[in-house]
Design an enzyme around this catalytic site. Structure first.
Site, short mmCIF file in Angstrom:
data_model
loop_
_atom_site.label_atom_id
_atom_site.label_comp_id
_atom_site.label_asym_id
_atom_site.label_seq_id
_atom_site.Cartn_x
_atom_site.Cartn_y
_atom_site.Cartn_z
N CYS A 1 0.92 -1.16 -0.06
CA CYS A 1 -0.02 -0.17 -0.03
C CYS A 1 0.91 1.30 0.07
CB CYS A 1 -0.96 -0.10 1.15
SG CYS A 1 -0.33 0.20 2.81
N ASP A 2 2.04 1.06 0.65
CA ASP A 2 2.90 2.43 0.68
C ASP A 2 3.22 3.11 -0.90
OD1 ASP A 2 3.21 0.46 2.49
OD2 ASP A 2 5.23 1.16 3.18
N ALA A 3 3.27 1.90 -2.05
CA ALA A 3 3.29 2.55 -3.28
C ALA A 3 2.39 3.43 -3.72
CB ALA A 3 3.37 1.00 -4.28
N LEU A 4 1.15 3.63 -3.15
CA LEU A 4 0.19 4.59 -3.53
C LEU A 4 0.50 6.01 -3.02
CD1 LEU A 4 -3.07 2.61 -2.80
CD2 LEU A 4 -1.67 2.70 -5.07
N PHE A 5 1.68 6.23 -2.34
CA PHE A 5 2.17 7.36 -2.03
C PHE A 5 3.46 7.75 -3.06
CE2 PHE A 5 5.29 10.40 -0.01
CZ PHE A 5 4.45 11.40 0.46
#
Length: 372
Positions: free
Chosen positions: A153-157
């Site tokens: 989910c960090d990839a969405l930042f």
């Protein structure tokens, strides 16, 4: 006599409540600016030498500086960005397939948008390679959690804000179409539509298997900073996404769903715990997740997506608590270390991305109007 005493008591309590609310909603803009500058100055004087200057931790920190400059127009922030870009020679990290290594492009694109003499060739190359060059993650790897390109989910930042800001700079919606495709893959894989939160990756999806990770209280593990990455990234995406873009309602609805959930999970002291559904696991506030949440919720108020009467108290309480985590030197403590799941922090634990989250939060706090 008793009725009179009751009326006096009620009036006294009403005064106390009114005074409490006035104090509760007060934000000192000058103190906020001073705190942000001190955070910048301390972080610039204390770089983390063991990390690559173009890695995701530095990228998140400099994204905070971008937002601070946008909010204040203070040349100190612009100078820090310019020095960083020249020091890095406008280079990016090497893993074209990894969203983390796109994140530094956000600052370079911002400098270019200001008319700076920026070399965006490395940025252009990694964006094109990331979107169009073959890599096993794109088709899925059966051996682990890497089933899609943005599998955590960090990839969405890290990637979507870069793609939307670059699409705006280049006036080319092709980047937005690719962003939509990969974003929705991550959403479909990791977003819990009941809890309105993102699992960090597939290891934290409860599917009935005994081996699945969960909290001691039996609930799913939803990491504070992981969801902070997502909702702060959403605010960045929505900032640059055209108002009439066909899929904008998807991003706005997701933003509002997450905001409502996060508001309900905010502890009384204002700072979210590292484990959102198990605050008792580490019963203390944490700055990086809380900083990103504060930025996002304040951004939502400032941009008309969140009701000011509902969310302003949460934002104010959070910011005042974040300020208490900053030392006199400017160092921002209570930041959980690098990781992928909830862990503790303390008054002396810090990371550059925690400073970035602090600066992002302050940037939107400064934009709140008195009547908000």
């Amino acid at each position: 006599m008793q009725k009179l005493l009751l009326k006096i008591t009620i009036s006294f309590l009403a005064v106390l409540i009114l005074q409490s609310c006035k104090t509760y909603q007060k934000i000192d803009k000058e103190s906020t600016k001073a705190a942000m500058l001190k955070a910048l100055q301390w972080q610039e004087a204390n770089p983390i030498q063991s990390q690559s200057p173009t890695d995701w931790t530095n990228a998140a920190y400099y994204t905070g500086i971008v937002k601070a400059h946008e909010a204040t127009a203070d040349k100190t922030y612009l100078d820090a960005l310019g020095k960083m870009a020249k020091r890095n020679n406008w280079q990016v990290s090497e893993r074209f397939y990894h969203a983390d290594d796109l994140a530094m492009c956000y600052s370079y694109i911002y400098l270019k948008s200001l008319g700076q003499d920026a070399n965006l060739q490395p940025t252009d190359q990694i964006i094109k390679d990331h979107l169009y060059k073959d890599y096993p993650w794109k088709s899925g790897m059966a051996t682990d959690e890497k089933k899609i390109l943005w599998w955590w989910c960090d990839a969405l930042f890290m990637a979507p804000p870069v793609l939307t800001s670059y699409a705006k700079l280049k006036n080319d919606d092709a980047y937005l179409k690719e962003m939509d495709k990969y974003y929705k893959q991550t959403y479909n894989l990791l977003y819990d539509k009941k809890e309105h939160l993102f699992a960090r990756d597939t290891r934290y999806l409860l599917t009935g298997k005994d081996s699945d990770l969960k909290e001691k209280n039996g609930k799913k593990i939803f990491w504070s900073r992981g969801n902070g990455w997502v909702i702060a990234g959403l605010a960045l995406v929505l900032t640059d996404l055209p108002k009439d873009y066909p899929t904008r309602p998807f991003y706005e609805n997701l933003f509002k769903e997450m905001a409502g959930k996060l508001k309900g999970l905010q502890p009384n002291d204002g700072l979210w715990r590292t484990s959102l559904l198990s605050p008792e696991s580490f019963n203390h506030g944490e700055v990086s997740g809380s900083g990103f949440f504060t930025y996002a919720l304040a951004w939502g108020i400032n941009n008309g997506l969140l009701n000011k009467a509902t969310y302003r108290p949460s934002v104010t309480k959070a910011w005042n608590s974040l300020l208490k985590c900053q030392k006199v030197s400017g160092k921002v403590g209570w930041v959980q270390n690098i990781g992928s799941d909830p862990k503790p922090a303390d008054a002396d634990s810090w990371q550059n991305f925690g400073t970035g989250a602090f600066l992002m939060a302050g940037s939107e706090i400064l934009k709140l109007k008195k009547n908000q």
